[in-house]
Design a protein around this motif. Sequence first.
Motif, PDB file in Angstrom:
ATOM      1  N   TYR A 181      33.749  11.015  11.859  1.00 14.37           N
ATOM      2  CA  TYR A 181      32.875  12.173  11.995  1.00 14.37           C
ATOM      3  C   TYR A 181      32.563  12.715  10.604  1.00 14.37           C
ATOM      4  O   TYR A 181      33.435  13.164   9.887  1.00 14.37           O
ATOM      5  CB  TYR A 181      33.530  13.265  12.843  1.00 14.37           C
ATOM      6  CG  TYR A 181      32.557  14.384  13.177  1.00 14.37           C
ATOM      7  CD1 TYR A 181      31.758  14.316  14.313  1.00 14.37           C
ATOM      8  CD2 TYR A 181      32.417  15.483  12.336  1.00 14.37           C
ATOM      9  CE1 TYR A 181      30.850  15.317  14.613  1.00 14.37           C
ATOM     10  CE2 TYR A 181      31.509  16.487  12.631  1.00 14.37           C
ATOM     11  CZ  TYR A 181      30.727  16.396  13.769  1.00 14.37           C
ATOM     12  OH  TYR A 181      29.820  17.392  14.054  1.00 14.37           O
ATOM     13  N   GLY A 182      31.281  12.677  10.250  1.00 13.92           N
ATOM     14  CA  GLY A 182      30.845  13.083   8.922  1.00 13.92           C
ATOM     15  C   GLY A 182      30.332  11.871   8.172  1.00 13.92           C
ATOM     16  O   GLY A 182      31.097  10.949   7.876  1.00 13.92           O
ATOM     17  N   ALA A 183      29.034  11.870   7.881  1.00  8.08           N
ATOM     18  CA  ALA A 183      28.418  10.690   7.256  1.00  8.08           C
ATOM     19  C   ALA A 183      27.984  10.982   5.833  1.00  8.08           C
ATOM     20  O   ALA A 183      26.938  10.527   5.386  1.00  8.08           O
ATOM     21  CB  ALA A 183      27.237  10.216   8.099  1.00  8.08           C
ATOM     22  N   GLY A 184      28.804  11.750   5.134  1.00  4.07           N
ATOM     23  CA  GLY A 184      28.548  11.971   3.723  1.00  4.07           C
ATOM     24  C   GLY A 184      29.054  10.791   2.906  1.00  4.07           C
ATOM     25  O   GLY A 184      29.230   9.680   3.426  1.00  4.07           O
ATOM     26  N   VAL A 185      29.319  11.027   1.637  1.00  2.00           N
ATOM     27  CA  VAL A 185      29.770   9.949   0.752  1.00  2.00           C
ATOM     28  C   VAL A 185      31.099   9.364   1.243  1.00  2.00           C
ATOM     29  O   VAL A 185      31.263   8.139   1.326  1.00  2.00           O
ATOM     30  CB  VAL A 185      29.906  10.478  -0.695  1.00  2.00           C
ATOM     31  CG1 VAL A 185      30.531   9.408  -1.587  1.00  2.00           C
ATOM     32  CG2 VAL A 185      28.547  10.901  -1.240  1.00  2.00           C
ATOM     33  N   ILE A 186      32.057  10.227   1.581  1.00  2.00           N
ATOM     34  CA  ILE A 186      33.378   9.752   1.996  1.00  2.00           C
ATOM     35  C   ILE A 186      33.302   9.022   3.329  1.00  2.00           C
ATOM     36  O   ILE A 186      33.852   7.924   3.498  1.00  2.00           O
ATOM     37  CB  ILE A 186      34.373  10.929   2.074  1.00  2.00           C
ATOM     38  CG1 ILE A 186      34.559  11.559   0.692  1.00  2.00           C
ATOM     39  CG2 ILE A 186      35.724  10.463   2.622  1.00  2.00           C
ATOM     40  CD1 ILE A 186      35.393  12.827   0.701  1.00  2.00           C
ATOM     41  N   ASP A 202      31.964   3.908  14.850  1.00  2.00           N
ATOM     42  CA  ASP A 202      30.951   4.884  15.248  1.00  2.00           C
ATOM     43  C   ASP A 202      30.893   5.940  14.147  1.00  2.00           C
ATOM     44  O   ASP A 202      31.861   6.669  13.932  1.00  2.00           O
ATOM     45  CB  ASP A 202      31.328   5.554  16.570  1.00  2.00           C
ATOM     46  CG  ASP A 202      31.148   4.626  17.758  1.00  2.00           C
ATOM     47  OD1 ASP A 202      30.024   4.538  18.253  1.00  2.00           O
ATOM     48  OD2 ASP A 202      32.148   4.002  18.175  1.00  2.00           O
ATOM     49  N   LEU A 203      29.777   6.018  13.447  1.00  2.00           N
ATOM     50  CA  LEU A 203      29.604   6.974  12.357  1.00  2.00           C
ATOM     51  C   LEU A 203      28.740   8.126  12.861  1.00  2.00           C
ATOM     52  O   LEU A 203      27.549   7.945  13.139  1.00  2.00           O
ATOM     53  CB  LEU A 203      28.960   6.292  11.150  1.00  2.00           C
ATOM     54  CG  LEU A 203      28.741   7.146   9.903  1.00  2.00           C
ATOM     55  CD1 LEU A 203      30.058   7.694   9.366  1.00  2.00           C
ATOM     56  CD2 LEU A 203      28.024   6.328   8.819  1.00  2.00           C
ATOM     57  N   ILE A 204      29.336   9.312  12.977  1.00  2.00           N
ATOM     58  CA  ILE A 204      28.649  10.463  13.536  1.00  2.00           C
ATOM     59  C   ILE A 204      28.071  11.303  12.402  1.00  2.00           C
ATOM     60  O   ILE A 204      28.808  11.785  11.523  1.00  2.00           O
ATOM     61  CB  ILE A 204      29.597  11.332  14.388  1.00  2.00           C
ATOM     62  CG1 ILE A 204      30.414  10.456  15.348  1.00  2.00           C
ATOM     63  CG2 ILE A 204      28.804  12.397  15.127  1.00  2.00           C
ATOM     64  CD1 ILE A 204      29.596   9.656  16.309  1.00  2.00           C
ATOM     65  N   ASP A 205      26.756  11.485  12.432  1.00  2.00           N
ATOM     66  CA  ASP A 205      26.048  12.229  11.386  1.00  2.00           C
ATOM     67  C   ASP A 205      25.354  13.434  12.026  1.00  2.00           C
ATOM     68  O   ASP A 205      24.600  13.277  12.987  1.00  2.00           O
ATOM     69  CB  ASP A 205      25.009  11.313  10.726  1.00  2.00           C
ATOM     70  CG  ASP A 205      24.322  11.969   9.545  1.00  2.00           C
ATOM     71  OD1 ASP A 205      24.790  13.032   9.099  1.00  2.00           O
ATOM     72  OD2 ASP A 205      23.324  11.402   9.061  1.00  2.00           O
ATOM     73  N   ASN A 206      25.630  14.639  11.508  1.00  2.00           N
ATOM     74  CA  ASN A 206      24.964  15.816  12.087  1.00  2.00           C
ATOM     75  C   ASN A 206      23.590  16.067  11.473  1.00  2.00           C
ATOM     76  O   ASN A 206      22.957  17.085  11.737  1.00  2.00           O
ATOM     77  CB  ASN A 206      25.849  17.065  11.958  1.00  2.00           C
ATOM     78  CG  ASN A 206      26.286  17.335  10.527  1.00  2.00           C
ATOM     79  OD1 ASN A 206      25.676  16.844   9.574  1.00  2.00           O
ATOM     80  ND2 ASN A 206      27.345  18.115  10.369  1.00  2.00           N
ATOM     81  N   ARG A 207      23.141  15.122  10.648  1.00  2.00           N
ATOM     82  CA  ARG A 207      21.791  15.199  10.095  1.00  2.00           C
ATOM     83  C   ARG A 207      20.965  14.014  10.592  1.00  2.00           C
ATOM     84  O   ARG A 207      21.460  13.154  11.316  1.00  2.00           O
ATOM     85  CB  ARG A 207      21.844  15.212   8.565  1.00  2.00           C
ATOM     86  CG  ARG A 207      22.653  16.385   8.009  1.00  2.00           C
ATOM     87  CD  ARG A 207      22.623  16.424   6.509  1.00  2.00           C
ATOM     88  NE  ARG A 207      23.414  17.535   5.986  1.00  2.00           N
ATOM     89  CZ  ARG A 207      23.512  17.845   4.701  1.00  2.00           C
ATOM     90  NH1 ARG A 207      22.879  17.107   3.801  1.00  2.00           N
ATOM     91  NH2 ARG A 207      24.241  18.880   4.318  1.00  2.00           N
ATOM     92  N   HIS A 235      22.840   9.755  14.629  1.00  2.00           N
ATOM     93  CA  HIS A 235      22.288  10.893  13.908  1.00  2.00           C
ATOM     94  C   HIS A 235      22.139  12.118  14.816  1.00  2.00           C
ATOM     95  O   HIS A 235      22.070  12.007  16.042  1.00  2.00           O
ATOM     96  CB  HIS A 235      20.908  10.535  13.335  1.00  2.00           C
ATOM     97  CG  HIS A 235      20.950   9.541  12.217  1.00  2.00           C
ATOM     98  ND1 HIS A 235      21.566   9.799  11.015  1.00  2.00           N
ATOM     99  CD2 HIS A 235      20.463   8.278  12.116  1.00  2.00           C
ATOM    100  CE1 HIS A 235      21.443   8.750  10.217  1.00  2.00           C
ATOM    101  NE2 HIS A 235      20.776   7.810  10.867  1.00  2.00           N
ATOM    102  N   ASN A 236      22.059  13.296  14.165  1.00  2.00           N
ATOM    103  CA  ASN A 236      21.789  14.568  14.853  1.00  2.00           C
ATOM    104  C   ASN A 236      22.768  14.832  16.001  1.00  2.00           C
ATOM    105  O   ASN A 236      22.380  15.284  17.077  1.00  2.00           O
ATOM    106  CB  ASN A 236      20.347  14.593  15.382  1.00  2.00           C
ATOM    107  CG  ASN A 236      19.319  14.507  14.268  1.00  2.00           C
ATOM    108  OD1 ASN A 236      19.405  15.227  13.275  1.00  2.00           O
ATOM    109  ND2 ASN A 236      18.356  13.600  14.417  1.00  2.00           N
ATOM    110  N   GLU A 237      24.029  14.550  15.745  1.00  2.59           N
ATOM    111  CA  GLU A 237      25.073  14.806  16.740  1.00  2.59           C
ATOM    112  C   GLU A 237      26.118  15.762  16.163  1.00  2.59           C
ATOM    113  O   GLU A 237      26.436  15.692  14.979  1.00  2.59           O
ATOM    114  CB  GLU A 237      25.761  13.503  17.156  1.00  2.59           C
ATOM    115  CG  GLU A 237      24.860  12.494  17.854  1.00  2.59           C
ATOM    116  CD  GLU A 237      24.659  12.815  19.331  1.00  2.59           C
ATOM    117  OE1 GLU A 237      25.070  13.916  19.775  1.00  2.59           O
ATOM    118  OE2 GLU A 237      24.089  11.965  20.039  1.00  2.59           O
ATOM    119  N   GLU A 238      26.640  16.639  17.000  1.00  2.00           N
ATOM    120  CA  GLU A 238      27.706  17.557  16.604  1.00  2.00           C
ATOM    121  C   GLU A 238      28.828  17.501  17.629  1.00  2.00           C
ATOM    122  O   GLU A 238      28.575  17.315  18.821  1.00  2.00           O
ATOM    123  CB  GLU A 238      27.176  18.983  16.473  1.00  2.00           C
ATOM    124  CG  GLU A 238      26.195  19.178  15.328  1.00  2.00           C
ATOM    125  CD  GLU A 238      25.812  20.638  15.161  1.00  2.00           C
ATOM    126  OE1 GLU A 238      26.578  21.506  15.635  1.00  2.00           O
ATOM    127  OE2 GLU A 238      24.755  20.907  14.573  1.00  2.00           O
TER     128      GLU A 238
END
Length: 276
Positions: A181-186, A202-207, A235-238
């Motif tokens: 959860y969190g698709a930033g750099v890390i 599963d890579l969850i990205d809130n953007r 994408h776009n998941e919280e």
Amino acid sequence: MAVYNYDVVVLGSGPAGEGAAMNAVKAGRKVAVVDSRPHVGGNSTHLGTIPSKALRHSVRQIMQYNTNPLFRQIGEPRWFSFPDVLKSAESVIGKQVTSRTSYYARNRIDIFFGTASFADEQTVEVVSANGMVETLVASQFIIATGSRPYRPSDIDFSHPRVYDSDTILTLSHTPRRLIIYGAGVIGSEYASIFSGLGVLVDLIDNRDQLLSFLDDEISDALSYHLRNNNVLIRHNEEYERVEGVDNGVILHLKSGKKIKADAFLWCNGRTGNTDK
């Protein structure tokens, strides 16, 4: 209680603390460095940059071997567990600690290991692991204590299948499926590491785009390569809640979706260590 006097005391021995200490001593100051660990290097050496880059390098070598037709003449593809790959990172960490310790010794910078707290504007007290208290007096202090993963209060990080970007280095097995959860750099980096080990991620990205600070073509290329290596980007998941069960973790999303995996990795934000 021993009392020591310095011109500058640096709290933290990560990249910022090390750089500040070296610059101060080269300017003719008497310098001391305090770190809460029993070794220098800070989070960058022990939990962040060095371990993740060492892991990524090892996984990249594995992927190159497994996808190069030349090596098929020698044998079948080889797969390694996460703990096995982590051992190579640990050797890199050891070398980093040794070299950084020599930098401080060569520049005659004193190192104190323990938790520091301010007694007044010019005094800090350092409590070591054995309870011994040492007092450092200085005219200037530099706070370079770094950061740690942000942990929301509604997620049970004591569950054995729930990790953050620090505790993931204690993972003792290779999960078949992992939620990040969190698709930033890390998060993106660990997605590439685990997918390279054959884990379904599963890579969850809130953007709506990976690493939006990058040029669009770079972000698109990253998305393509991750998807090409068994990373499902959402994408776009919280998250609504994270449910820990006996054999894994169930992620409940606000969209109504439920995702079950063997482990859950939280990579959404960091917070400062100044309260420690």
